[in-house]
Design an enzyme around this catalytic site. Sequence first.
Site, short mmCIF file in Angstrom:
data_model
loop_
_atom_site.label_atom_id
_atom_site.label_comp_id
_atom_site.label_asym_id
_atom_site.label_seq_id
_atom_site.Cartn_x
_atom_site.Cartn_y
_atom_site.Cartn_z
CB SER A 17 -0.89 0.03 1.24
OG SER A 17 -1.78 -1.04 1.23
NE ARG A 21 -2.58 4.66 0.40
CZ ARG A 21 -3.16 3.48 0.11
NH1 ARG A 21 -2.47 2.49 -0.42
NH2 ARG A 21 -4.45 3.31 0.33
CD GLN A 163 -8.10 -1.11 -3.10
OE1 GLN A 163 -9.10 -1.40 -3.77
NE2 GLN A 163 -7.04 -1.89 -3.03
CG ASP A 309 -5.20 -7.29 2.18
OD1 ASP A 309 -6.37 -7.45 1.75
OD2 ASP A 309 -4.50 -6.33 1.85
NE ARG A 340 -7.59 -12.58 -1.22
CZ ARG A 340 -6.85 -11.47 -1.16
NH1 ARG A 340 -7.00 -10.62 -0.15
NH2 ARG A 340 -5.97 -11.21 -2.11
C1 S3P Z 1 -5.53 -1.47 0.10
C2 S3P Z 1 -6.74 -1.51 0.73
C3 S3P Z 1 -7.48 -2.76 0.97
C4 S3P Z 1 -6.58 -3.97 0.83
C5 S3P Z 1 -5.73 -3.92 -0.41
C6 S3P Z 1 -4.84 -2.69 -0.37
C7 S3P Z 1 -4.89 -0.16 -0.12
O1 S3P Z 1 -8.51 -2.87 0.04
O2 S3P Z 1 -7.36 -5.16 0.82
O3 S3P Z 1 -4.93 -5.08 -0.51
O4 S3P Z 1 -3.69 -0.11 -0.47
O5 S3P Z 1 -5.56 0.86 0.07
P1 S3P Z 1 -9.96 -2.20 0.29
O6 S3P Z 1 -9.78 -0.74 0.32
O7 S3P Z 1 -10.79 -2.64 -0.88
O8 S3P Z 1 -10.45 -2.76 1.59
#
Ligand code: S3P
Length: 423
Positions: A17, A21, A163, A309, A340
Site C-alpha cells: 500500500s 502511494r 481504496q 488481507d 477468499r
Molecule cells: C488497500 C486496501 C485494501 C486492501 C488492499 C490494499 C490499499 O482494500 O485489501 O490489498 O492499499 O488501500 P480495500 O480498500 O478494498 O479494503
Amino acid sequence: MNITPLKGEITVPGDKSISHRSIMFGSLAKGTTRVTHFLEGADCLSTIDCFRSMGVSIEKNEHEVLIHGKGLHGLKAPQTILDCGNSGTTMRLLSGILAAQPFSSELTGDASIRKRPMKRIMTPLSLMGADIESRDGTGCAPLKIRGKRLQGIRYDSPVASAQVKSAVLLAGLFADGVTSVTEPYVSRNHTELMLRGFGARIASEGTTASVFPAEELFAQEISVPGDISSAAYFLTAALLIPGSSLLLKNVGVNPTRDGILRVFRNMGADITLMDQRDCSGEPAADILVRAGSLHGTEIGGAVIPALIDELPVIAVAACFAEGTTVIRDAAELKVKESNRIAVMTEGLTAMGADVEETEDGMIIHGGRPLHHAVIDSRLDHRIAMSFSVAGLICGDMPEIRGRECVRISYPEFYADLDRLMRR
Ligand code: S3P
C-alpha cells in the site's frame, strides 16, 4: 516432508500500500521523491507503468526508486489505455486522480480486476462531479474517465475501504472546498499519513478523514517499512511449527494494519514487538515470534479492516488452534482478487479441515490433522501463500496451481521460505 522449525531472522519486502502511494504522490509532487525498500511486486510495477504513461520519469535500481514529480497539475494525457494489471489499489486510487485531470483516460487490467466492483468509487466520484463510466455497463473496468472540475463532498461510505477513501481524498486534492469521507470503521490510513508528509492539509477524526484542496505537494524521502501482510505468512508458520523462533525485521505496525497481531495474541500467541520506531511517518518494529499453542477466537467488527488481507492465513492458523474460531463481518473478502471466503473454505476442506462458509466469514473447528491436496490458487497471491503456510505447518505441502502469482506482492516468497527452512 520434515517439519523444520523456522529460526533466525527475515526482512520481508516493502509494504504494498505504501509503495503504491509513494509513486502516486511522488508523481504529483514538485521535485524528486526518493523511495527505498520499495516493493518490486507486479502490482506496484503496474502503478509505475501507469504514471510513466502520463509523462512521469521514474528511475529504478536495486536500491531505490527516484520519481521526478511533475507537480500537482503536470500529468500528461496518456497515449494508451492504462493497464492496472491485477491491482485494485492502482485502479481505484488512480481513478480519483484522473477524475480531476484536464484530459480523458481509460483504465483496464487483468481478468480478475475486470470483475471487481468499481461502482464503490464511481458513486462518490460522480457526486463530486466526475464523469466516469464502466465501458461495458457492468460497474467494472474498463473505466472511461473524462476529467472535470470537481466539488468537495462529505461522503458516508457504506464500506470500510482505504481504496474508496483514498480515491475520494485524492480527487479532493483537486476539488473546490473540503472533501471528507466517513467510514463504518477506520480503514488503513497510509494515504492520510503520507499526503500530510507531502504537504497536504489532511485531518482525521474518528472514522472521518478530510482533505483541503492543495496548491502544491513537495517531494519526500520515503523508507518503506516491511509489509505486515507479507510478514503474516512467516509469522503464522513460526507460531505453529514447534521449536520456531523468528525475528521479522522492520515490519510496519500501523494500528490500522496490526489486527493480526491483536488477534493472534488473543489466541495465545507469543509475539513481542522490539525496537519500535518511526519509518517515514509510519510506525514500525521488529517482531519476535515464538512457537506455542493457539486457541480459537471470535474475529469481527472494527478489527476486520485492520487484518482484511491476513484473514486467509488467519483461517489457516485457526485450523491448527484448539477449539472454534468464528470470522464474521468480513463479506469484503468475497470481492478481493478471488472470493477468499469460498476459496479458503474449499481448499482447507480439501486438506481435511473442518470449515464452514458463512455469509460474511467462516467458522473453523480447529484441531483436525491437515494433509496434501491439490489447491487452485485462482491466481490470488494471498491464497497461494496461505496454502503454502498450511503445507509447511502440517508437513504435507499441497500442490498449488498457479503459485507463481505470488509475484503480485511477494516475488521472493518461495526463495525466502526455502532459505528459512534450510537453517
Ligand atoms: C488497500 C486496501 C485494501 C486492501 C488492499 C490494499 C490499499 O482494500 O485489501 O490489498 O492499499 O488501500 P480495500 O480498500 O478494498 O479494503
